[in-house]
Motif scaffolding. Sequence first.
Motif, PDB file in Angstrom:
ATOM      1  N   ASP A 111       0.771  -1.093  -0.198  1.00 42.52           N
ATOM      2  CA  ASP A 111       0.043   0.033   0.093  1.00 42.52           C
ATOM      3  C   ASP A 111       0.932   1.301   0.027  1.00 42.52           C
ATOM      4  N   TYR A 112       1.008   1.883  -1.279  1.00 41.49           N
ATOM      5  CA  TYR A 112       1.659   3.195  -1.200  1.00 41.49           C
ATOM      6  C   TYR A 112       1.402   3.905  -2.407  1.00 41.49           C
ATOM      7  N   VAL A 113       1.669   5.076  -2.795  1.00 36.70           N
ATOM      8  CA  VAL A 113       1.279   6.027  -3.985  1.00 36.70           C
ATOM      9  C   VAL A 113       2.471   6.797  -4.099  1.00 36.70           C
ATOM     10  N   GLU A 114       3.043   6.846  -5.288  1.00 37.72           N
ATOM     11  CA  GLU A 114       4.228   7.685  -5.759  1.00 37.72           C
ATOM     12  C   GLU A 114       3.905   8.215  -6.765  1.00 37.72           C
ATOM     13  N   HIS A 115       4.301   9.708  -6.659  1.00 41.43           N
ATOM     14  CA  HIS A 115       3.885  10.732  -7.880  1.00 41.43           C
ATOM     15  C   HIS A 115       5.381  10.820  -8.557  1.00 41.43           C
ATOM     16  N   TRP A 116       5.356  10.741  -9.874  1.00 42.98           N
ATOM     17  CA  TRP A 116       6.770  11.014 -10.594  1.00 42.98           C
ATOM     18  C   TRP A 116       6.630  12.155 -11.619  1.00 42.98           C
ATOM     19  N   VAL A 117       7.572  12.790 -11.845  1.00 45.64           N
ATOM     20  CA  VAL A 117       7.633  13.963 -12.878  1.00 45.64           C
ATOM     21  C   VAL A 117       8.822  13.499 -13.932  1.00 45.64           C
ATOM     22  N   ARG A 118       8.544  13.763 -15.093  1.00 44.56           N
ATOM     23  CA  ARG A 118       9.730  13.726 -16.195  1.00 44.56           C
ATOM     24  C   ARG A 118      10.309  14.839 -16.255  1.00 44.56           C
ATOM     25  N   GLN A 119      11.755  14.712 -16.119  1.00 43.49           N
ATOM     26  CA  GLN A 119      12.836  15.775 -16.180  1.00 43.49           C
ATOM     27  C   GLN A 119      12.708  16.240 -17.655  1.00 43.49           C
ATOM     28  N   ASP A 120      12.842  17.527 -18.073  1.00 42.54           N
ATOM     29  CA  ASP A 120      12.977  17.935 -19.324  1.00 42.54           C
ATOM     30  C   ASP A 120      14.142  17.456 -20.022  1.00 42.54           C
ATOM     31  N   GLY A 121      14.180  17.355 -21.529  1.00 42.73           N
ATOM     32  CA  GLY A 121      15.299  16.679 -22.083  1.00 42.73           C
ATOM     33  C   GLY A 121      14.860  15.442 -22.985  1.00 42.73           C
ATOM     34  N   PRO A 122      15.706  15.495 -24.062  1.00 40.02           N
ATOM     35  CA  PRO A 122      15.578  14.323 -24.759  1.00 40.02           C
ATOM     36  C   PRO A 122      15.899  12.890 -24.159  1.00 40.02           C
ATOM     37  N   ALA A 123      14.886  11.885 -24.762  1.00 38.14           N
ATOM     38  CA  ALA A 123      15.107  10.589 -24.013  1.00 38.14           C
ATOM     39  C   ALA A 123      15.651   9.811 -25.209  1.00 38.14           C
ATOM     40  N   GLU A 124      16.052  10.383 -26.254  1.00 43.48           N
ATOM     41  CA  GLU A 124      16.725   9.641 -27.625  1.00 43.48           C
ATOM     42  C   GLU A 124      18.278   9.989 -27.461  1.00 43.48           C
ATOM     43  N   PRO A 125      19.210   9.273 -27.992  1.00 36.81           N
ATOM     44  CA  PRO A 125      19.130   7.778 -28.014  1.00 36.81           C
ATOM     45  C   PRO A 125      18.773   6.885 -26.932  1.00 36.81           C
ATOM     46  N   CYS A 126      18.331   5.930 -26.877  1.00 36.69           N
ATOM     47  CA  CYS A 126      17.932   5.043 -25.923  1.00 36.69           C
ATOM     48  C   CYS A 126      18.268   3.563 -26.040  1.00 36.69           C
ATOM     49  N   TRP A 127      19.037   3.291 -25.034  1.00 41.67           N
ATOM     50  CA  TRP A 127      19.495   1.683 -25.145  1.00 41.67           C
ATOM     51  C   TRP A 127      19.743   1.274 -23.622  1.00 41.67           C
ATOM     52  N   ALA A 128      20.140  -0.006 -23.688  1.00 43.81           N
ATOM     53  CA  ALA A 128      20.427  -0.644 -22.513  1.00 43.81           C
ATOM     54  C   ALA A 128      21.508  -1.841 -22.713  1.00 43.81           C
ATOM     55  N   LEU A 129      22.584  -1.912 -21.907  1.00 40.54           N
ATOM     56  CA  LEU A 129      23.285  -3.145 -21.969  1.00 40.54           C
ATOM     57  C   LEU A 129      23.318  -3.900 -20.815  1.00 40.54           C
ATOM     58  N   PHE A 130      22.869  -5.204 -20.927  1.00 39.55           N
ATOM     59  CA  PHE A 130      22.651  -5.934 -19.655  1.00 39.55           C
ATOM     60  C   PHE A 130      23.899  -7.003 -19.864  1.00 39.55           C
ATOM     61  N   ALA A 131      24.786  -6.933 -18.608  1.00 34.93           N
ATOM     62  CA  ALA A 131      25.670  -7.789 -18.745  1.00 34.93           C
ATOM     63  C   ALA A 131      25.466  -8.742 -17.390  1.00 34.93           C
ATOM     64  N   THR A 132      26.259  -9.710 -17.093  1.00 31.60           N
ATOM     65  CA  THR A 132      25.961 -10.785 -16.032  1.00 31.60           C
ATOM     66  C   THR A 132      25.772 -10.024 -14.767  1.00 31.60           C
ATOM     67  N   GLU A 133      26.613  -9.210 -14.461  1.00 34.16           N
ATOM     68  CA  GLU A 133      26.335  -8.468 -13.146  1.00 34.16           C
ATOM     69  C   GLU A 133      26.105  -7.054 -13.019  1.00 34.16           C
ATOM     70  N   ALA A 134      25.884  -6.564 -14.201  1.00 36.00           N
ATOM     71  CA  ALA A 134      25.879  -5.003 -14.311  1.00 36.00           C
ATOM     72  C   ALA A 134      25.096  -4.647 -15.307  1.00 36.00           C
ATOM     73  N   ILE A 135      24.388  -3.384 -15.418  1.00 38.13           N
ATOM     74  CA  ILE A 135      23.434  -2.773 -16.355  1.00 38.13           C
ATOM     75  C   ILE A 135      24.034  -1.215 -16.777  1.00 38.13           C
ATOM     76  N   LEU A 136      24.168  -1.100 -17.893  1.00 36.85           N
ATOM     77  CA  LEU A 136      24.506   0.362 -18.334  1.00 36.85           C
ATOM     78  C   LEU A 136      23.340   0.591 -19.121  1.00 36.85           C
ATOM     79  N   LEU A 137      22.720   1.919 -19.012  1.00 38.56           N
ATOM     80  CA  LEU A 137      21.623   2.558 -19.581  1.00 38.56           C
ATOM     81  C   LEU A 137      21.777   3.958 -20.041  1.00 38.56           C
ATOM     82  N   ARG A 138      21.267   4.389 -21.180  1.00 33.05           N
ATOM     83  CA  ARG A 138      21.278   5.563 -21.888  1.00 33.05           C
ATOM     84  C   ARG A 138      20.033   5.872 -22.051  1.00 33.05           C
ATOM     85  N   ALA A 139      19.436   7.066 -21.836  1.00 35.26           N
ATOM     86  CA  ALA A 139      18.190   7.764 -22.187  1.00 35.26           C
ATOM     87  C   ALA A 139      18.483   9.075 -22.458  1.00 35.26           C
ATOM     88  N   GLY A 140      18.734   9.761 -23.893  1.00 34.51           N
ATOM     89  CA  GLY A 140      18.942  10.881 -24.165  1.00 34.51           C
ATOM     90  C   GLY A 140      20.666  11.161 -23.640  1.00 34.51           C
TER      91      GLY A 140
END
Length: 132
Positions: free
Chosen positions: A91-120
């Motif tokens: 039981d919870y409620v969260e409010h989220w607001v997107r920060q200004d700026g582009p979200a492209e390019p957008c990709w993720a690299l999933f390794a065995t024990e790590a994640i690298l993510l890019r959004a804009g």
Amino acid sequence: MTVLMAECTGLWRRTLLITAEGARDTGTEVVWLQGITGYVDTRGFAGRLGQADDVFEWQRLIDVEPPGPFPDAGRMHWEAGILIEVGVHEDYVEHWVRQDGPAEPCWALFATEAILLRAGPQFGWADRRGVV
């Protein structure tokens, strides 16, 4: 209004948490960087996001804390430009607001024990030691 996972790419800042007890938190800094399916959250976890109807589930592939008793899942909807998340298993409620700026390019690299993510221009990194 229905939220589509594709609409969630980018950098999000939590503006409100309402706990099960009714406590309101507007001061804790929480940021969530979302790619097409990958995500990194500054609370110390990262992984893959999935959607079934209006329920989003954050599969935690990297987590600095032991897993909780329930899946991390919330019902999402838009309200006056704010992304509202309501807990499914807790039981919870969260409010989220997107920060200004582009979200492209957008990709993720999933390794065995790590994640690298890019959004804009934003990058997120998570491994067993934490999230950056």
